[in-house]
Design an enzyme around this catalytic site. Structure first.
Site, short mmCIF file in Angstrom:
data_model
loop_
_atom_site.label_atom_id
_atom_site.label_comp_id
_atom_site.label_asym_id
_atom_site.label_seq_id
_atom_site.Cartn_x
_atom_site.Cartn_y
_atom_site.Cartn_z
N ASP A 218 1.04 -1.27 0.04
CA ASP A 218 0.27 0.12 -0.16
C ASP A 218 0.73 1.24 -0.18
O ASP A 218 1.85 1.07 0.32
CB ASP A 218 -0.99 0.10 1.12
CG ASP A 218 -2.03 -0.87 0.99
OD1 ASP A 218 -2.30 -1.28 -0.01
OD2 ASP A 218 -2.82 -1.31 2.04
N LYS B 149 -4.00 2.57 -2.33
CA LYS B 149 -5.18 2.94 -2.05
C LYS B 149 -5.39 4.11 -1.11
O LYS B 149 -4.99 3.81 0.18
CB LYS B 149 -6.22 1.80 -1.51
CG LYS B 149 -6.40 0.61 -2.76
CD LYS B 149 -7.28 -0.66 -2.13
CE LYS B 149 -8.63 -0.25 -2.34
NZ LYS B 149 -8.99 0.16 -3.64
N MET C 114 -9.70 7.67 9.16
CA MET C 114 -10.07 8.28 7.66
C MET C 114 -11.04 9.13 7.95
O MET C 114 -12.17 9.40 7.37
CB MET C 114 -10.49 7.23 6.85
CG MET C 114 -9.34 6.14 6.54
SD MET C 114 -10.17 4.79 5.47
CE MET C 114 -10.82 3.97 6.73
#
Length: 492
Positions: free
Chosen positions: A271, A293, A408
């Site tokens: 990632d 991502k 997030m």
């Protein structure tokens, strides 16, 4: 809204960072080495060369030999390993030697020895004078035939010794016996198995045993049976996938099992948030493919990642899917495991330290401090549509006895705060924000729920952000204890 996708990319960090020196292990058994000088320092180097199997010619007048040198010449090393030449060095004595090591009395002599050695085409080390050295001696961890060398390029020998002591504690003495067993098995293994996946499978099983108790005859018999089993059955056409948690960024937070998986991988799909320090621990030959991502940025589609994993595993590869934090916390691991299970591809999960736990550890805060919290929640602040998820239990999260970690949530922080306050959480509830937690450029903020959105506006950069809310975050601050470097405190 325009959706942009990107394909998996081979543009990964360099497999090897720049090296100040090249570590090379030199075979000296039966070869002639020359030592110039009769000091204690020269004696130690002579003993070291003899331990490596060299026949050491010592050039030094007898009356210049130290007591230590006289001791090893009189029986401190195996017979014939040291040959004393009772005379000063001569350039002709360097011809056809494997190495020259000298304890020079002056810079002029050091320069002369280096010149003579180079004229003879022999690498030279002048003790404690790096300007006249073609090679350096480092600190050594000896589990022969396993030998670990540590170099600081002469800049900090004490640091090298400290590193050696640390490694000594990690490598059991039984490793020496296992390495000897590996030497005995190698010939038969090479006859029975072709290079490739079969040999890799055998050595991976061998390594699983090698960090335990010393090998027994039973172990050796079992390993010989493994060779026959792999040779007779052939190599399964299907490979395997290991989902590995890379942690929050600091490579020292990896588990030993994670490092072992990285060292055995054929391909690593990693990632965006995986740090270079973590990738540095991977097997050098492993192919590395970035499948990043990131919210709000062009990203690889999950379908593309799934298709690539299947393709590589079906080709017999050991695929490591390297995910930031813990693979089972907001990492879409469930989808990947379901896919691999449906295709009968073996999959294993190696957990990692998730960012919320790293935040607590960095700030020295117990998320379940019994005086402040009876539960902890990990919550995503970002849904597939870009806003807050519709099905969050806001009443439970507003409970003052709950600690909540939001992932997030940088772009939804305003609505998040409003929802919590609307469901009864006081605006003065302690909160914290971490950017790039555990990494060299980490920043930490203490604030309150009421000032959380304003504090979030101060967070600069593009690194990962983690947010904590709950009374537990106020405990350490109110006690007046030491706070981590980079901590900014903000009042409501």
């Amino acid at each position: 809204m325009q959706i942009v996708s990107r394909q998996p990319s081979d543009h990964a960090p360099a497999r090897m960072a720049p090296l100040s020196v090249l570590p090379v292990f030199l075979g000296l058994r039966g070869k002639r080495a020359v030592v110039v000088g009769g000091s204690d320092a020269a004696a130690w180097k002579a003993e070291l060369l003899a331990a490596a199997g060299a026949i050491v010619h010592v050039h030094a007048p007898a009356d210049t030999l130290s007591g230590e040198f006289r001791r090893i010449l009189s029986g401190g090393v195996p017979p014939g390993a040291l040959v004393h030449i009772d005379a000063s060095w001569q350039a002709g004595g360097f011809t056809a030697a494997a190495v020259v090591v000298a304890d020079a009395a002056s810079e002029a002599e050091a320069e002369a020895i280096r010149g003579a050695a180079r004229a003879a085409g022999v690498p030279v080390n002048v003790i404690d004078q790096p300007a006249f050295c073609d090679f350096m001696f480092g600190s050594i961890v000896n589990r022969s035939p396993v030998v670990v060398g540590i170099s600081t390029e002469g800049a900090a020998p004490i640091l090298g010794q400290a590193i050696r002591r640390r490694i000594e504690t990690l490598l059991p003495h039984a490793l020496q016996a296992w390495a000897g067993l590996a030497q005995r098995l190698r010939g038969r293994l090479n006859e029975r198995l072709e290079p490739g996946a079969g040999r890799r499978a055998f050595w991976e099983g061998f390594v699983d045993r090698a960090f335990g108790a010393p090998p027994t005859a039973t172990d050796e018999a079992a390993l010989n049976r493994d060779i026959e089993r792999i040779g007779s059955a052939g190599i399964p056409r299907t490979g395997r996938v290991t989902l590995v948690g890379a942690g929050p960024g600091d490579a020292e937070l990896l588990t030993l099992k994670a490092v072992r998986a990285l060292q055995s991988a054929d391909v690593i799909l990693f990632d965006d948030l995986v740090s270079d320090g973590v990738l540095e621990l991977a097997r050098r030959e492993a192919k590395r493919i970035l499948v990043g991502k990131r919210g709000g940025r062009p990203s690889c589609r999950q379908d593309d990642i799934n298709e690539l994993m299947l393709k590589l595993a079906r080709a017999g590869k050991h695929v490591v899917r390297l995910k930031s934090g813990d693979p089972m916390i907001f990492g879409r691991a469930g989808e990947e495991i379901a896919l691999l299970d449906a295709q009968d591809i073996p999959v294993e999960v190696v957990p990692g330290i998730t960012a919320g736990i790293a935040l607590a550890a960095t700030m020295g805060i117990s998320l379940t401090h019994r005086a402040h919290a009876r539960s902890v929640r990990f919550v995503t602040g970002h849904s597939s549509t870009g806003g807050l998820p519709d099905d969050l239990d806001w009443q439970a999260m507003a409970d003052p006895s709950t600690t909540t970690i939001f992932y997030m949530a940088g772009r939804t922080i305003g609505e998040l705060v409003a929802r919590l306050i609307a469901h009864g959480m006081p605006g003065g509830t302690a909160a914290a924000i971490a950017s790039e937690v555990s990494r060299p450029n980490q920043r930490l903020w203490h604030c309150t729920l009421g000032s959380l959105a304003a504090t979030m506006a101060e967070v600069k950069g593009t690194g990962p952000v983690i947010i904590g809310v709950g009374a537990a975050f106020g405990a350490r601050r109110s006690a007046g204890l030491h706070q981590p470097d980079g901590l900014v405190q903000r009042q409501a």
